[in-house]
Design a protein around this motif. Structure first.
Motif: not given
Length: 100
Positions: A35-43, A77-94
């Motif tokens: 969850p630390e990859w979430i950089t922006s969210s709204e409830v 209410d729901t936690l909605v993720v608006l942006d993430v650290n794409r670089e860290e995710f993609l490195v780990d995903f690949v």
């Protein structure tokens, strides 16, 4: 993973005429573990909308956090993720997909 990706690429080949596979499902699963990859969210409340072409879940608030101007279903209410650290995710995903 390969079977799931093949199924996605088959679907998008039919729908869009090219073999692509969005990473949003893998990203959603990854955010449960990182969850630390979430950089922006709204409830706020989320409703299903259809514009005649796409059916999607949307946060029912404006960019200024005001309610939308149309009738919506009352939901928790729901936690909605608006942006993430794409670089860290993609490195780990690949890395995971490649078995490294």
């Amino acid at each position: 993973s390969a079977k799931i990706l093949d199924a996605y690429m088959d679907f998008y080949q039919f729908a869009w005429g090219r073999r692509v596979s969005p990473a949003h499902d893998g990203l959603a699963a990854a955010l449960l573990l990182q969850p630390e990859w979430i950089t922006s969210s709204e409830v706020g409340p989320v409703n299903i909308t259809n514009d005649g072409f796409l059916t999607r879940a949307h946060l029912m608030s404006t960019s200024t956090s005001d309610p939308v101007s149309w009738v919506t279903r009352r939901v928790p209410d729901t936690l909605v993720v608006l942006d993430v650290n794409r670089e860290e995710f993609l490195v780990d995903f690949v890395k995971i997909l490649s078995g490294r």
